[in-house]
Design an enzyme around this catalytic site. Structure first.
Site, mmCIF file in Angstrom:
data_model
loop_
_atom_site.group_PDB
_atom_site.id
_atom_site.type_symbol
_atom_site.label_atom_id
_atom_site.label_comp_id
_atom_site.label_asym_id
_atom_site.label_seq_id
_atom_site.Cartn_x
_atom_site.Cartn_y
_atom_site.Cartn_z
ATOM 1 N N ARG A 15 -37.153 -41.100 12.198
ATOM 2 C CA ARG A 15 -36.578 -39.874 12.776
ATOM 3 C C ARG A 15 -37.586 -39.175 13.685
ATOM 4 O O ARG A 15 -37.217 -38.624 14.719
ATOM 5 C CB ARG A 15 -36.120 -38.935 11.658
ATOM 6 C CG ARG A 15 -35.375 -37.714 12.166
ATOM 7 C CD ARG A 15 -34.733 -36.934 11.037
ATOM 8 N NE ARG A 15 -35.718 -36.361 10.124
ATOM 9 C CZ ARG A 15 -35.400 -35.650 9.048
ATOM 10 N NH1 ARG A 15 -34.128 -35.449 8.738
ATOM 11 N NH2 ARG A 15 -36.342 -35.149 8.260
ATOM 12 N N ARG B 211 -49.550 -21.806 30.825
ATOM 13 C CA ARG B 211 -48.144 -21.551 30.517
ATOM 14 C C ARG B 211 -47.258 -21.728 31.744
ATOM 15 O O ARG B 211 -47.441 -21.097 32.771
ATOM 16 C CB ARG B 211 -47.979 -20.129 29.958
ATOM 17 C CG ARG B 211 -46.558 -19.870 29.442
ATOM 18 C CD ARG B 211 -46.421 -18.478 28.858
ATOM 19 N NE ARG B 211 -45.096 -18.304 28.267
ATOM 20 C CZ ARG B 211 -44.001 -17.983 28.944
ATOM 21 N NH1 ARG B 211 -44.072 -17.780 30.259
ATOM 22 N NH2 ARG B 211 -42.845 -17.852 28.325
ATOM 23 N N TYR C 118 -41.421 -32.100 14.288
ATOM 24 C CA TYR C 118 -42.160 -32.223 13.033
ATOM 25 C C TYR C 118 -41.396 -33.073 12.038
ATOM 26 O O TYR C 118 -40.205 -33.342 12.201
ATOM 27 C CB TYR C 118 -42.450 -30.835 12.441
ATOM 28 C CG TYR C 118 -41.258 -30.182 11.776
ATOM 29 C CD1 TYR C 118 -41.119 -30.188 10.391
ATOM 30 C CD2 TYR C 118 -40.268 -29.541 12.521
ATOM 31 C CE1 TYR C 118 -40.040 -29.587 9.773
ATOM 32 C CE2 TYR C 118 -39.192 -28.937 11.917
ATOM 33 C CZ TYR C 118 -39.078 -28.954 10.528
ATOM 34 O OH TYR C 118 -38.001 -28.371 9.923
ATOM 35 N N GLU D 37 -24.720 -27.344 8.080
ATOM 36 C CA GLU D 37 -25.716 -27.861 7.132
ATOM 37 C C GLU D 37 -26.445 -26.686 6.523
ATOM 38 O O GLU D 37 -26.217 -25.531 6.886
ATOM 39 C CB GLU D 37 -26.706 -28.780 7.848
ATOM 40 C CG GLU D 37 -27.440 -28.123 9.000
ATOM 41 C CD GLU D 37 -28.181 -29.121 9.873
ATOM 42 O OE1 GLU D 37 -28.395 -30.258 9.435
ATOM 43 O OE2 GLU D 37 -28.556 -28.746 11.000
ATOM 44 N N LEU E 40 -28.911 -32.119 11.833
ATOM 45 C CA LEU E 40 -30.047 -33.023 11.758
ATOM 46 C C LEU E 40 -29.691 -34.201 10.856
ATOM 47 O O LEU E 40 -29.187 -33.992 9.751
ATOM 48 C CB LEU E 40 -31.264 -32.293 11.191
ATOM 49 C CG LEU E 40 -32.535 -33.136 11.071
ATOM 50 C CD1 LEU E 40 -33.138 -33.381 12.448
ATOM 51 C CD2 LEU E 40 -33.542 -32.447 10.159
ATOM 52 N N LYS F 218 -35.539 -32.771 15.509
ATOM 53 C CA LYS F 218 -36.228 -31.949 14.506
ATOM 54 C C LYS F 218 -37.372 -31.188 15.174
ATOM 55 O O LYS F 218 -38.548 -31.551 15.070
ATOM 56 C CB LYS F 218 -36.732 -32.810 13.353
ATOM 57 C CG LYS F 218 -37.123 -32.022 12.098
ATOM 58 C CD LYS F 218 -37.400 -32.967 10.952
ATOM 59 C CE LYS F 218 -37.842 -32.224 9.699
ATOM 60 N NZ LYS F 218 -36.757 -31.411 9.114
#
Length: 283
Positions: free
Chosen positions: A52, A100, A33, A179, A204, A147
């Site tokens: 990114r 799945r 995302y 972070e 990140l 991310k």
């Protein structure tokens, strides 16, 4: 009727939006995302965010099949349809839908969804007065440079910090600050150096961090990319964190220690002004 959102190629009212039960983002967190700030109806640092996003997709071998221009077009249409002036635009790409199975087929069709969130990003009380951050062990996996939508570790850390009376949390691994749970951590030394971690798989790569670094270089402000300890952070002259939704956010308490005099310092104020000026926001 609520917001207009984007789901798999269509703009629809949020009440009508549907994501399949077998979407791998739902079942496995197999998704990435991005969040881009919107100020005055304009996206901030969006090229960095889309770059990114493309990198995250490459690292997970998710073939979205849309150009950066096409993705930006989706974002712009969401902003226009929702008359968004200030807030964020969110994008998420999952690998696709299938029954799945841990193993996935290369033939899956990735799914792109997006929505806007109205939010005041500038001139907030937190940006004026600063925030407190807790310190917590980093519970996340080892590919934090991607991310992904796997955010349970961050959710748990933020929830625990809030229960302890803090506004946010910085994560610690092997005696070093990695972070913030949803931000990049920075401290400023007594001699004016800005410390923040270098890019690696441990953190990140922050888009706001990178944009601010370019501004600092133009102003001849020293940034030293290295890890620092919680003790160094607590003993710093100033501290702040950066993210798309908080921009440049002063940090005035780390754990049980007040940073500096407990108020946002002059360097942090300068960096806030530099960033807002570059974003076209009156300071």
């Amino acid at each position: 009727m609520g917001r207009i959102v984007y789901v798999h190629g269509q703009f629809v009212p949020e009440e009508e939006a549907r994501i399949g039960l077998f979407d791998r983002g739902f079942l496995f967190g197999d998704a990435v995302y991005e969040v881009t700030a919107v100020i005055g109806g304009r996206m901030i640092d969006n090229d960095l965010h889309l770059g990114r996003l493309e990198r995250s997709l490459r690292e997970l071998a998710i073939p979205l099949g849309l150009s950066r221009k096409e993705i930006a077009g989706v974002q712009a249409e969401l902003i226009a349809r929702n008359a968004l002036l200030d807030g964020t635009v969110y994008l998420q790409v999952s690998r696709g839908e299938a029954d799945r199975d841990f193993l996935y087929s290369d033939a899956l069709a990735p799914r792109l969804v997006g929505f806007t969130q109205a939010k005041t990003l500038t001139g907030t009380k937190a940006q004026q007065d600063g925030i407190s951050v807790d310190l917590a062990d980093d519970p996340r996996w080892h590919r934090r440079d991607i991310k992904t939508a796997m955010l349970l570790g961050q959710v748990m850390a933020k929830q625990a910090a809030r229960a302890r009376g803090f506004d946010d949390v910085w994560l610690v691994e092997n005696g070093l600050v990695t972070e913030g749970a949803s931000s990049t951590a920075h401290v400023i030394t007594g001699d004016g150096r800005i410390l923040t971690r270098a890019a690696s798989r441990a953190t990140l790569p922050g888009c706001t961090q990178r944009a601010l670094a370019l501004l600092c270089a133009a102003e001849d402000l020293a940034i030293e990319e290295r890890a620092f300890t919680p003790n160094e952070a607590q003993a710093a002259a100033e501290a702040f964190q950066t993210s798309a939704s908080s921009l440049v956010m002063p940090v005035v308490r780390i754990g049980e220690r007040v940073v500096g005099n407990g108020k946002p310092g002059p360097m942090t104020r300068k960096l806030q002004a530099l960033y807002l000026e570059a974003a076209g926001v009156p300071v």
